[in-house]
Motif scaffolding. Structure first.
Motif, short mmCIF file in Angstrom:
data_model
loop_
_atom_site.label_atom_id
_atom_site.label_comp_id
_atom_site.label_asym_id
_atom_site.label_seq_id
_atom_site.Cartn_x
_atom_site.Cartn_y
_atom_site.Cartn_z
N ASN A 33 -10.76 3.90 0.02
CA ASN A 33 -11.19 2.72 -1.37
C ASN A 33 -9.97 2.45 -2.11
O ASN A 33 -10.03 1.56 -2.98
N TYR A 34 -8.92 3.39 -1.96
CA TYR A 34 -7.75 3.16 -3.06
C TYR A 34 -6.48 3.03 -2.39
O TYR A 34 -5.90 1.93 -2.56
N ILE A 35 -6.02 3.67 -1.50
CA ILE A 35 -4.78 3.47 -1.01
C ILE A 35 -4.57 2.26 -0.16
O ILE A 35 -3.90 1.63 -0.08
N ARG A 36 -5.45 2.51 1.00
CA ARG A 36 -5.62 1.21 2.03
C ARG A 36 -5.75 -0.14 1.42
O ARG A 36 -5.14 -1.08 1.94
N ASN A 92 -5.79 -0.60 -4.08
CA ASN A 92 -6.27 -0.07 -5.40
C ASN A 92 -5.67 0.83 -6.04
O ASN A 92 -5.96 1.14 -7.23
N PHE A 93 -4.76 1.67 -5.55
CA PHE A 93 -4.33 2.88 -5.98
C PHE A 93 -3.17 2.44 -7.03
O PHE A 93 -2.77 3.10 -8.00
N ASP A 94 -2.73 1.30 -6.74
CA ASP A 94 -1.95 0.61 -7.78
C ASP A 94 -2.40 0.50 -9.07
O ASP A 94 -1.72 0.75 -10.30
N TRP A 130 0.20 9.96 3.02
CA TRP A 130 1.26 9.80 4.17
C TRP A 130 0.42 9.25 5.40
O TRP A 130 1.14 8.64 6.00
N MET A 131 -0.86 9.55 5.36
CA MET A 131 -1.57 8.98 6.65
C MET A 131 -2.56 7.85 6.24
O MET A 131 -3.27 7.37 7.11
N VAL A 132 -2.53 7.37 5.16
CA VAL A 132 -3.20 6.32 4.58
C VAL A 132 -4.60 6.61 4.33
O VAL A 132 -5.41 6.38 3.35
N ASP A 133 -5.44 7.15 5.33
CA ASP A 133 -6.69 7.79 5.15
C ASP A 133 -6.95 8.93 5.79
O ASP A 133 -6.93 9.12 7.24
N SER A 134 -7.13 10.12 5.11
CA SER A 134 -7.26 11.52 5.65
C SER A 134 -8.91 11.99 5.79
O SER A 134 -9.01 13.15 6.03
#
Length: 266
Positions: free
Chosen positions: A92-95, A98-100, A176-180
Motif C-alpha cells: 500500500n505504500y512503497i510499491r 505512497n511512502f513518499d 529492499w524487496m518492495v513487498d515482504s
C-alpha cells in the motif's frame, strides 16, 4: 516531553477519525468481530476435542493451555489494533509510491504509518482473549491480587510489543524487496506454535521460539510464570526485557531500511 505531547495529540486526532469510521460502518465492525469469534472458537473447540481423549498434554491441563492461548490472543490484539498497518507497507505504500507522502511530512514516518490505520477487529480479539484468560484462571485456581494483575498486564503488553517488533523487522525488508508480505505472513504463522506449551515440541523448535524468533515470550513464558508446575518461572521474568531488546533492534533496523529507501521517482 514536548515531542511526546505533540505525538500523543496527533495520535488522538488520527484515532478520532478512525472511531468515526467505525461508527459509520457498524456492519463491518460486527462482521469482523463475528469472524474472530468463529476463528478463535474453532481453535478452542479443537483443543477441547483433543482433551476429550486425553487428561493432560505433556503435563498441561486443558485450562492451563487455554491460559496460554488467552495471553497470546491479548498480545496479538495489541498488534492488530494499533500496528496492523505494518503488514501493508510494501503493497500500500512503497510499491504504489505512497511512502513518499510519509517521508515529506514533518512527523516520524513510522509513527505516521502506524497511525494511518486502526484495525477495529482487534478489539474483538482483545475481548476474546480477556474472556479466555478469566475463564482459564478461575478453573486452575490462580489467585490474583493487585500485584499479580499488574504483572499480568505487563506480560500482556510485553507480548504485544514482541509481536509488533518481529513484524516490524520483517516489514522493513520491504525497503529492499518492495513487498515482504509473504515473508511476514510465513514468520507470523510460526507464532501459532507459541499458543501451546513449547515443552511439547522438539528441542530445535523450542530454541527457535525462544532465541531466534522469540514468539515463546508472547504466550508460553508469560503464562508459565503464573503456573506453579511449569518450571519456567525464571525464564518468564525476562519477558519484559526481551520485549524491550527486540523493540530496540527492530527500530534500529527500521532506521537502516529507511536510509536505504529510494523514492519511486528516483
Amino acid at each position: 516531553m514536548t515531542v511526546l505531547k505533540r505525538y500523543s495529540h496527533l495520535y488522538i486526532q488520527f484515532l478520532k477519525n478512525h472511531l468515526k469510521m467505525m461508527i459509520e460502518y457498524k456492519l463491518d465492525f460486527l462482521i469482523g468481530m463475528t469472524s474472530l469469534f468463529i476463528s478463535q472458537g474453532t481453535a478452542i473447540l479443537f483443543i477441547g476435542f483433543v482433551f476429550n481423549h486425553i487428561q493432560q498434554l505433556n503435563g498441561w491441563s486443558f485450562y492451563e493451555i487455554l491460559f496460554i492461548f488467552g495471553i497470546a490472543s491479548c498480545g496479538r490484539a495489541i498488534h492488530q489494533v494499533f500496528f496492523d498497518n505494518l503488514w501493508m507497507i510494501g503493497a500500500n505504500y512503497i510499491r504504489p509510491g505512497n511512502f513518499d507522502r510519509l517521508m515529506v511530512r514533518p512527523v516520524n514516518p513510522l509513527f505516521h504509518l502506524v497511525a494511518d490505520k486502526v484495525n477495529q477487529d482487534g478489539f474483538g480479539q482483545l475481548l476474546i482473549g480477556m474472556i479466555i484468560l478469566t475463564t482459564a484462571a478461575m478453573h486452575i485456581d490462580l489467585s490474583f491480587g493487585v500485584l499479580e494483575i499488574l504483572l499480568l498486564l505487563l506480560m500482556v503488553v510485553s507480548s504485544g510489543l514482541i509481536f509488533v517488533a518481529i513484524n516490524l523487522i520483517f516489514a522493513t525488508l520491504s525497503f529492499w524487496m518492495v513487498d515482504s508480505m509473504p515473508i511476514i505472513f510465513a514468520v507470523h504463522s510460526v507464532s501459532d506454535f507459541a499458543r501451546y506449551p513449547i515443552t511439547i515440541y522438539h528441542t530445535s523448535i523450542r530454541f527457535l521460539l525462544t532465541w531466534i524468533v522469540p514468539y515463546g515470550f508472547t504466550a508460553f513464558y508469560p503464562s508459565a510464570y503464573f503456573i506453579d508446575h511449569s518450571g519456567f518461572q525464571n525464564t518468564a521474568i525476562f519477558t519484559p526485557l526481551v520485549a524491550i531488546v527486540i523493540s530496540v533492534i527492530a527500530y534500529l533496523f527500521w532506521n537502516r531500511g529507511l536510509r536505504s529507501f529510494e523514492s519511486t521517482g528516483s
